[in-house]
Write a protein that holds these residues in place. Structure first.
Motif, PDB file in Angstrom:
ATOM      1  N   SER A   1       0.844  -1.184   0.000  1.00 29.27           N
ATOM      2  CA  SER A   1       0.000   0.000   0.000  1.00 29.27           C
ATOM      3  C   SER A   1       0.882   1.238   0.000  1.00 29.27           C
ATOM      4  N   THR A   2       0.358   2.303  -0.520  1.00 31.47           N
ATOM      5  CA  THR A   2       1.083   3.570  -0.507  1.00 31.47           C
ATOM      6  C   THR A   2       0.666   4.373   0.725  1.00 31.47           C
ATOM      7  N   GLY A   3       1.441   5.380   1.034  1.00 30.47           N
ATOM      8  CA  GLY A   3       1.159   6.197   2.202  1.00 30.47           C
ATOM      9  C   GLY A   3       0.891   7.639   1.810  1.00 30.47           C
ATOM     10  N   PRO A   4       0.718   8.508   2.803  1.00 23.76           N
ATOM     11  CA  PRO A   4       0.522   9.930   2.520  1.00 23.76           C
ATOM     12  C   PRO A   4       1.708  10.486   1.737  1.00 23.76           C
ATOM     13  N   GLU A   5       1.480  11.523   1.002  1.00 24.23           N
ATOM     14  CA  GLU A   5       2.541  12.125   0.195  1.00 24.23           C
ATOM     15  C   GLU A   5       3.741  12.484   1.071  1.00 24.23           C
ATOM     16  N   GLY A   6       4.896  12.028   0.647  1.00 23.85           N
ATOM     17  CA  GLY A   6       6.127  12.344   1.355  1.00 23.85           C
ATOM     18  C   GLY A   6       6.507  11.354   2.436  1.00 23.85           C
ATOM     19  N   GLU A   7       5.602  10.424   2.801  1.00 23.86           N
ATOM     20  CA  GLU A   7       5.901   9.507   3.893  1.00 23.86           C
ATOM     21  C   GLU A   7       7.089   8.606   3.572  1.00 23.86           C
ATOM     22  N   ALA A   8       7.218   8.190   2.320  1.00 19.93           N
ATOM     23  CA  ALA A   8       8.285   7.261   1.954  1.00 19.93           C
ATOM     24  C   ALA A   8       9.668   7.830   2.237  1.00 19.93           C
ATOM     25  N   ALA A   9       9.782   9.137   2.296  1.00 24.50           N
ATOM     26  CA  ALA A   9      11.086   9.748   2.554  1.00 24.50           C
ATOM     27  C   ALA A   9      11.600   9.428   3.953  1.00 24.50           C
ATOM     28  N   ALA A  10      10.705   8.974   4.850  1.00 29.40           N
ATOM     29  CA  ALA A  10      11.125   8.630   6.216  1.00 29.40           C
ATOM     30  C   ALA A  10      11.793   7.265   6.289  1.00 29.40           C
ATOM     31  N   ILE A  11      11.712   6.489   5.216  1.00 28.04           N
ATOM     32  CA  ILE A  11      12.262   5.130   5.229  1.00 28.04           C
ATOM     33  C   ILE A  11      13.782   5.181   5.309  1.00 28.04           C
TER      34      ILE A  11
ATOM     35  N   PRO B   1      -2.095  -7.336  -6.646  1.00 26.20           N
ATOM     36  CA  PRO B   1      -2.155  -7.273  -8.108  1.00 26.20           C
ATOM     37  C   PRO B   1      -1.102  -6.336  -8.684  1.00 26.20           C
ATOM     38  N   ASP B   2      -0.938  -6.410  -9.987  1.00 25.34           N
ATOM     39  CA  ASP B   2       0.074  -5.597 -10.663  1.00 25.34           C
ATOM     40  C   ASP B   2      -0.110  -4.108 -10.396  1.00 25.34           C
ATOM     41  N   ASP B   3      -1.353  -3.662 -10.318  1.00 25.54           N
ATOM     42  CA  ASP B   3      -1.601  -2.233 -10.082  1.00 25.54           C
ATOM     43  C   ASP B   3      -1.030  -1.790  -8.740  1.00 25.54           C
ATOM     44  N   ALA B   4      -1.137  -2.655  -7.733  1.00 24.18           N
ATOM     45  CA  ALA B   4      -0.602  -2.320  -6.410  1.00 24.18           C
ATOM     46  C   ALA B   4       0.918  -2.264  -6.443  1.00 24.18           C
ATOM     47  N   VAL B   5       1.521  -3.197  -7.167  1.00 26.46           N
ATOM     48  CA  VAL B   5       2.980  -3.198  -7.286  1.00 26.46           C
ATOM     49  C   VAL B   5       3.450  -1.928  -7.984  1.00 26.46           C
ATOM     50  N   ARG B   6       2.779  -1.561  -9.073  1.00 26.19           N
ATOM     51  CA  ARG B   6       3.186  -0.355  -9.814  1.00 26.19           C
ATOM     52  C   ARG B   6       3.024   0.903  -8.967  1.00 26.19           C
ATOM     53  N   ALA B   7       1.933   0.995  -8.219  1.00 24.46           N
ATOM     54  CA  ALA B   7       1.716   2.170  -7.372  1.00 24.46           C
ATOM     55  C   ALA B   7       2.780   2.261  -6.281  1.00 24.46           C
ATOM     56  N   PHE B   8       3.142   1.121  -5.714  1.00 20.29           N
ATOM     57  CA  PHE B   8       4.178   1.073  -4.686  1.00 20.29           C
ATOM     58  C   PHE B   8       5.515   1.533  -5.272  1.00 20.29           C
ATOM     59  N   GLU B   9       5.859   1.004  -6.426  1.00 22.14           N
ATOM     60  CA  GLU B   9       7.118   1.393  -7.068  1.00 22.14           C
ATOM     61  C   GLU B   9       7.129   2.877  -7.414  1.00 22.14           C
ATOM     62  N   GLU B  10       6.003   3.384  -7.903  1.00 27.66           N
ATOM     63  CA  GLU B  10       5.935   4.796  -8.283  1.00 27.66           C
ATOM     64  C   GLU B  10       6.121   5.691  -7.062  1.00 27.66           C
ATOM     65  N   GLU B  11       5.543   5.288  -5.934  1.00 22.89           N
ATOM     66  CA  GLU B  11       5.731   6.071  -4.714  1.00 22.89           C
ATOM     67  C   GLU B  11       7.206   6.115  -4.325  1.00 22.89           C
ATOM     68  N   LEU B  12       7.881   4.988  -4.398  1.00 20.13           N
ATOM     69  CA  LEU B  12       9.284   4.950  -3.989  1.00 20.13           C
ATOM     70  C   LEU B  12      10.182   5.699  -4.970  1.00 20.13           C
ATOM     71  N   ARG B  13       9.783   5.771  -6.214  1.00 20.55           N
ATOM     72  CA  ARG B  13      10.551   6.588  -7.165  1.00 20.55           C
ATOM     73  C   ARG B  13      10.549   8.059  -6.755  1.00 20.55           C
ATOM     74  N   GLY B  14       9.522   8.449  -6.017  1.00 18.32           N
ATOM     75  CA  GLY B  14       9.450   9.825  -5.534  1.00 18.32           C
ATOM     76  C   GLY B  14      10.280  10.064  -4.295  1.00 18.32           C
ATOM     77  N   ALA B  15      10.944   9.021  -3.792  1.00 20.39           N
ATOM     78  CA  ALA B  15      11.832   9.138  -2.621  1.00 20.39           C
ATOM     79  C   ALA B  15      13.193   8.599  -3.033  1.00 20.39           C
ATOM     80  N   PRO B  16      13.966   9.373  -3.795  1.00 22.46           N
ATOM     81  CA  PRO B  16      15.201   8.855  -4.401  1.00 22.46           C
ATOM     82  C   PRO B  16      16.264   8.404  -3.410  1.00 22.46           C
ATOM     83  N   SER B  17      16.126   8.773  -2.146  1.00 25.46           N
ATOM     84  CA  SER B  17      17.129   8.341  -1.160  1.00 25.46           C
ATOM     85  C   SER B  17      16.911   6.901  -0.712  1.00 25.46           C
ATOM     86  N   VAL B  18      15.748   6.336  -1.015  1.00 22.75           N
ATOM     87  CA  VAL B  18      15.420   4.980  -0.557  1.00 22.75           C
ATOM     88  C   VAL B  18      15.992   3.948  -1.534  1.00 22.75           C
TER      89      VAL B  18
END
Length: 256
Positions: free
Chosen positions: A165-175, A191-208
């Motif tokens: 699952s994805t989190g609030p905007e910017g949350e992934a940066a805390a990882i 499902p594939d949609d969940a995997v893609r959404a998860f990956e897209e969120e992490l792309r927005g946190a380049p330090s992870v």
């Protein structure tokens, strides 16, 4: 401890070390909640030991969870099974979805219970505080990722067929942990949609530092030896189980 044959077969993929493994249930308490986890360590291990928090699936701490702790202890880790639910709650198959759903719907309580388990693990005197990891299966995979999102001081987190699952905007940066997500290519729960959404969120946190590995043909619960419910998309897959365990070991060799 002795396990039913289907679990013992998986455990014995890792040879028992000299001196064997010491394992025992462990009671702990935090914020008025009583818990019962399980701690395993190599009997001949030299402290400090790298330590792994192991988070159960939606059935709670079962022999399947204990077996994975023993398996980690056989390869040199101190492993502690978190009890997310509390000692008084061990749901049946029919009750498990509702119990787990209560935590998905109360993220603050979920993370509080996970933090209590991590605190209990790090209270062990033989733990190397600089080499901490968390893994989890199904609900436990989601839980391990929740710890990562909460900024827990973990070097590594591994999710085995956990919900994504994805989190609030910017949350992934805390990882702070490096992430390894192991998922089934035919898993209807993830499902594939969940995997893609998860990956897209992490792309927005380049330090992870993260990676996702998908196993072809594998359904949900592909590491659970007793899973045999194809109508519900949950089936054990020995090949995916072996490959994912090897991926975890390689990941820990690099990150811990």
């Amino acid at each position: 401890m002795a396990y039913e044959p289907v679990l013992q077969t998986v455990l014995d993929r890792e040879p028992e070390p000299d001196g064997g493994v010491i394992g025992a249930d462990v009671d702990y308490e935090a914020d008025g909640v009583r818990y019962r986890g399980y701690l395993a360590r190599p009997a001949a291990g030299h402290a400090p030991l790298p330590a792994v928090l192991v988070v159960h699936d939606w059935l709670g701490v079962t022999d399947a969870t204990r077996m994975r702790c023993d398996m980690l202890a056989r390869i040199g880790y101190l492993a502690f099974a978190a009890d997310v639910y509390g000692a008084d709650l061990r749901p049946s198959e029919a009750e498990a979805a509702k119990v787990a759903g209560g935590f998905y719907g109360d993220q603050a309580r979920w993370r509080t219970h996970l933090r209590a388990a991590l605190d209990r693990l790090t209270a062990e005197p033989d733990v190397d505080q600089d080499r901490l990891a968390a893994i989890g299966y199904c609900f436990g995979g989601s839980s391990a990722l929740q710890l990562a999102r909460d900024g827990a001081p973990l070097k590594s987190v591994v999710s085995f067929h956990g919900g994504l699952s994805t989190g609030p905007e910017g949350e992934a940066a805390a990882i702070r942990a490096k992430l390894l997500v192991l998922t089934g290519g035919s898993d209807p729960v993830v499902p594939d949609d969940a995997v893609r959404a998860f990956e897209e969120e992490l792309r927005g946190a380049p330090s992870v530092d993260w990676q996702v590995v998908t196993y072809s043909g594998a359904m949900h619960a592909f590491t659970v030896p007793t899973a045999d419910a194809p109508d519900h998309g949950a089936v054990y897959d020995e090949r995916a189980d072996r490959r994912s365990w090897t991926a975890m070991k390689d990941f820990f060799a690099e990150t811990l």
